[in-house]
Design an enzyme around this catalytic site. Structure first.
Site, short mmCIF file in Angstrom:
data_model
loop_
_atom_site.label_atom_id
_atom_site.label_comp_id
_atom_site.label_asym_id
_atom_site.label_seq_id
_atom_site.Cartn_x
_atom_site.Cartn_y
_atom_site.Cartn_z
N GLU A 99 0.84 -1.07 -0.08
CA GLU A 99 -0.01 0.14 -0.10
C GLU A 99 1.00 1.17 0.06
O GLU A 99 1.89 1.29 0.69
CB GLU A 99 -0.89 -0.13 1.09
CG GLU A 99 -1.91 1.26 1.22
CD GLU A 99 -2.96 1.28 2.32
OE1 GLU A 99 -3.82 1.93 2.37
OE2 GLU A 99 -2.87 0.37 3.43
N ALA A 102 1.67 0.22 10.49
CA ALA A 102 1.39 -1.19 10.21
C ALA A 102 0.69 -1.21 9.05
O ALA A 102 0.28 -0.19 8.76
CB ALA A 102 0.78 -1.86 11.59
N MET A 103 0.53 -2.65 8.67
CA MET A 103 -0.36 -2.83 7.40
C MET A 103 -1.17 -4.08 7.40
O MET A 103 -0.72 -5.10 7.98
CB MET A 103 0.73 -3.03 6.13
CG MET A 103 0.26 -3.15 4.95
SD MET A 103 -0.81 -1.64 4.38
CE MET A 103 -2.17 -2.64 3.61
N GLU A 104 -2.59 -3.91 7.06
CA GLU A 104 -3.56 -4.63 7.23
C GLU A 104 -3.58 -5.78 6.18
O GLU A 104 -4.68 -6.30 6.04
CB GLU A 104 -4.70 -4.04 7.24
CG GLU A 104 -5.54 -3.26 6.08
CD GLU A 104 -4.94 -1.91 5.76
OE1 GLU A 104 -5.82 -1.14 4.96
OE2 GLU A 104 -3.94 -1.31 6.52
N GLU A 121 -5.44 -2.54 12.76
CA GLU A 121 -5.18 -3.45 11.71
C GLU A 121 -6.08 -4.56 11.64
O GLU A 121 -6.58 -4.95 10.51
CB GLU A 121 -3.81 -4.01 11.87
CG GLU A 121 -2.76 -2.97 11.75
CD GLU A 121 -2.83 -1.78 10.74
OE1 GLU A 121 -3.17 -1.81 9.59
OE2 GLU A 121 -2.76 -0.53 11.09
#
Length: 893
Positions: free
Chosen positions: A132, A273-275, A309
């Site tokens: 992303e 953070a990344m989901e 997340e």
């Protein structure tokens, strides 16, 4: 996606417009990926099953791709010739495709050379991804846009010793050993997703496990992957994940949908953070927590980010964005959800005050600067520049207003309808609001201006009391400054929660024209440029409590007298308004001190303020975390944000004077508070529950004030705490108090604790970030010299985002007095860092620019100095899109 427009003959990056959105001419029905991981490169084989979108013209397809080495290209098993396609630096153009086909593409990438930390890159002992917003195009050629959703099948092959762990989204469906010491793993994600949610991790990692049973009885494996040395710091994240899963089932009815939920901690990461679906990748700072190495604030951050997340599994993954102009569709909604979760886990009032403080200090400044943009912007050059407080925090406030207008039950019905109606789809902000409108019957057409119009509305309020009629009238006028997307703003719909405070407490009153019974608060809806509301049965002249709970993200202007603010603090039970009244009193004292100091006079401390603080310290019923916030002066950032022209030295000197004066006047009370809480805390084991956190927060606030007295005994007290501390909250508070004390008599103690802190924690990267930040923010003329020295330290990594934030950003954004020193050296230092990172990591370079974007708000001398550095950055020959967009808007504003 929206079209890209560029002036003929221009070398400037293209601009993308929301108004030009159109669907792709091909959909991707299935994506099969094979990763062959070698020592110095990775080969990626993709098989893309495409289907023509008959509603959009175009024979061929444009697949996004950057920094890729194309090895082979075939259509339905037949190799394509050079005449069948064209390759440029941003895309692969295939001229003609049948309606249904399979495209096979093989690319080679070099993760160890990928310093941008987008796509597939190397971090310490692992390879990992960040896709992303547009990182997937650095992995393979693809329709890298959020409205193209596909089922993913992934096979990863690597050396078993180098990469014993092989992870991707979804559920593992196969694994095994191969010849030559290699092995493989296959993963399948049955849920349609866009490429920005793709994730891969391969490397040497350890893990801890737990389980969660859903409300329907399904058993979910929970697994956190970290470096082996960090295994003892994972339990809090796992506990937080289980709390979040249960909360989302109870509050939103949302259940998890895969067999496994994985989190991976990565030290080199641009974001928090990344989901990614089922495989969340986290910055280590947002997942690792242990009492000895993490502060209470970090424990709370881990809990909040893990929840955020996880909540994205529905608000972002199952229902995602049609295009990047809808970014707040997922982020604003999910920030609201995680804020409510955190409020339920701890103190709702404290959480609200903390969120509003962030909004008013930083997001309002963003709204007032050259990068101001609507929550649903109309154009951008680089989407990475729009991961902003406006999208996240203001977006969350807009969702909060919908929740306030509808009430919890209707809002839940609206969210249920939204998830059910759009599951598996890529949709828009309008779709979200339509679900709320459909369940409530409300017309949200005017409310949509919150999404479409940039900047912060300003609301001026005047009051009139009629003692004979027992009525109290509030007259409102709203205004919003012109911005690039809209010169003449239309009135917003602004919900304002109103209470009335009498001489002995809250008053019951009625709203004229309303059928509602008298109550102690009413929600009025300001919808016109000028509007008034009349309240009846008001038997005494009241003090209005306006914007209770901060019911709308606006700047409110009401001419409170000091005694009225004191009355609010005495009797209002809304924690936000009570805190805000105290902040207004402190701002008045700071402004008064500024005037006196400017004339060479010594300010006098307002004894009413002293007595107020004394009474707060004596109030044993008050939430200690809230008390700590109420005793905190407005930050330099907020004081700068509300100033017409920022006078750096005046703000710094006046604020410091007031803080020191309060410390001296209340030394006895602060010492008693510190002693009482120390006896409680030192006698007990460390706990991270809300009550223990509150005690430490207040005790460390008292220590902060005691050290400001500059008495040797108080510095000795701080060093005793530093040596005895059993947790990082207490140790860091004492460390900062000592290091930031610029008393010459404190020099040897300062040097001693700096060395001791390093000796204790030099093997803990996250703790060392504190070591850098505390030194970078020392209020001293030598701060920049120390920052430059630390940038050469062996513990510092000039490309690691966490280290850059802890040193460069900490100095430039957190040491405002000395960053803005009239020598201009701070500006030059920051410009040098931005140019160094411009191509190495454009995202971080762009974000570091923020302190310079406000250049027009300072005096002419500083404006000139900042403009020189901005022009120097702009003249860079190979300026990244990220930096170009911010620089251009900053200089044009």
């Amino acid at each position: 996606m929206a079209s890209e427009q560029q002036a003929p003959g221009s070398d400037a990056p293209v601009k993308i417009y929301l108004k030009d959105y159109q669907q792709p001419n091909f959909w991707l029905r299935k994506t099969e990926l094979e990763f062959d991981i070698q020592d110095t490169y990775v080969d990626v084989l993709s098989r893309l099953s495409l289907e023509r979108n008959t509603g959009v013209a175009g024979e061929g397809v444009r697949l996004h791709g950057e920094e890729l080495e194309l090895l082979s290209l075939a259509l339905d098993g037949k190799a394509l010739s050079d005449a069948d396609y064209r390759l440029d630096t941003e895309a692969l153009h295939i001229f003609s495709l049948p309606d249904h086909c399979q495209l096979e593409i093989k690319t080679r990438i070099y993760p160890d050379k990928n310093t941008s930390l987008e796509g597939l890159y190397q971090s310490k002992l692992m390879l990992c991804t960040q896709c992303e917003a547009e990182g997937f195009r650095k992995i393979t050629y693809y329709l890298d846009r959020p409205d193209v959703m596909s089922e993913f099948f992934v096979r990863i092959e690597a050396d078993q010793q180098q990469c014993p762990v092989l992870l991707a989204n979804g559920n593992k469906v196969d694994a095994g050993e191969l010849d030559n010491g290699r092995h493989f793993a296959c993963w399948h994600d049955p849920h349609l997703k866009p490429s920005y949610l793709f994730a891969l991790v391969a490397g040497r990692l350890a893990h801890i496990d737990d389980h969660f049973t859903t409300k329907s009885g399904r058993e979910i494996l929970l697994r956190v992957f970290v470096e082996d040395k960090d295994l003892d710091k994972c339990q809090h994240a796992l506990d937080s994940l289980k709390y979040a899963m249960r909360w989302d089932e109870q509050v939103y009815g949302r259940e998890y949908d895969l067999d496994i939920y994985m989190i991976v901690a990565v030290d080199d990461f641009n974001m928090g953070a990344m989901e990614n679906k089922g495989l969340n990748i986290f910055n280590t700072s947002c997942v690792l927590a242990k009492a000895e190495t993490s502060t209470d604030a970090e424990f709370q951050r881990v809990e909040a980010v893990v929840a955020h997340e996880y909540f994205h599994n529905w608000s972002g993954n199952r229902v995602t964005c049609r295009d990047w102009f809808q970014l707040s569709l997922k982020e604003g909604f999910t920030v609201f959800r995680d804020a409510e979760f955190s409020a339920d886990m701890g103190s709702r009032t404290v959480k609200r005050v903390e969120d509003v403080s962030l909004l008013r200090s930083l997001q309002f400044a963003e709204d007032a600067g050259p990068m101001a943009h609507a929550v649903q912007p109309d154009s951008f050059i680089e989407i990475s520049n729009f991961y902003t407080l406006t999208i996240y925090e203001k977006g969350a406030e807009i969702v909060r207003m919908i929740h306030r207008l509808l009430g919890p039950e209707l809002f839940r019905k609206g969210s249920d309808l939204y998830f059910e109606r759009h599951d598996g789809q890529a949709v828009t902000i309008e779709d979200f609001v339509a679900a709320m409108a459909d369940v409530s019957g409300r017309d949200f057409s005017q409310f949509m201006r919150w999404y479409k119009q940039a900047a912060t509305p300003e609301v001026k309020v005047e009051a009139e009391y009629d003692s004979e009629a027992c009525t109290y009238t509030l007259r409102f006028r709203q205004h919003c400054r012109a911005t690039a997307e809209c010169q003449q703003k239309l009135p917003f719909l602004i919900p304002i929660d109103v209470g009335l405070i009498g001489a002995n407490g809250k008053l019951a009153f009625a709203l004229q024209g309303s059928s509602a019974e008298p109550a102690t608060e009413f929600l009025v809806e300001l919808s016109e440029a000028e509007q008034h509301f009349v309240f009846e049965h008001v038997n005494e002249r009241p003090v209005p409590s306006l914007l209770r709970g901060f019911s709308a993200p606006v700047k409110l202007d009401f001419a409170y007298q000091s005694d009225e603010l004191l009355q609010l603090m005495a009797y209002e039970d809304d924690g936000f308004c009570r805190w805000d009244a105290g902040q207004q009193l402190m701002i008045r004292e700071i402004n008064s001190a500024k005037e006196k100091l400017a004339c060479g006079q010594q300010p006098e401390l307002n004894q009413q303020l002293v007595e107020l603080c004394r009474s707060l310290l004596a109030d044993r019923k008050l939430d200690m975390s809230l008390l700590s916030l109420m005793l905190s002066l407005p930050s330099e950032k907020y004081l700068a944000e509300i100033a017409t022209e920022v006078d750096v030295e005046a703000i710094y000197n006046a604020r410091n004077w007031l803080e020191s004066a309060l410390a001296i006047a209340l030394k006895t009370e602060f010492h008693a508070c510190y002693t009482r809480l120390s006896e409680l805390l030192f006698a007990a084991e460390y706990r991270s529950d809300a009550a223990s956190v509150a005690r430490r927060s207040l005790r460390n606030k008292a220590l902060h004030y005691l050290v400001l007295t500059e008495e040797p005994a108080m510095l000795e007290l701080a060093e005793q705490q530093f040596q005895r501390a059993s947790n990082m909250s207490d140790e860091l508070a004492a460390f900062k108090a000592i290091v930031h004390s610029c008393n010459d008599a404190n020099t040897s103690r300062r040097e001693r604790v700096i060395e001791q802190f390093y000796d204790r924690w030099h093997r803990e990267a996250l703790v060392m970030n504190h070591w850098f930040s505390v030194q970078a923010t020392v209020p001293s003329a030598t701060a920049l010299e120390q920052v430059k020295k630390l940038s050469q330290h062996s513990a510092y990594d000039k490309l690691n985002p966490n280290k850059l934030r802890s040193l460069v950003a900490a100095f430039c954004a957190g040491n405002t007095r000395w960053f803005h020193d009239i020598s201009g050296q701070g500006y030059r230092f920051l410009a040098d860092e931005i140019l160094r990172l411009n191509t190495a990591n454009p995202q971080i370079a762009s974000r570091l620019l923020t302190p310079l974007t406000q250049w027009r708000r300072y005096d002419q001398d500083r404006q000139a100095l900042m403009k020189v550095e901005l022009e120097r950055i702009k003249s860079e020959a190979n300026l990244s899109k990220d930096v170009f967009e911010v620089i251009s808007k900053t200089l044009e504003a």
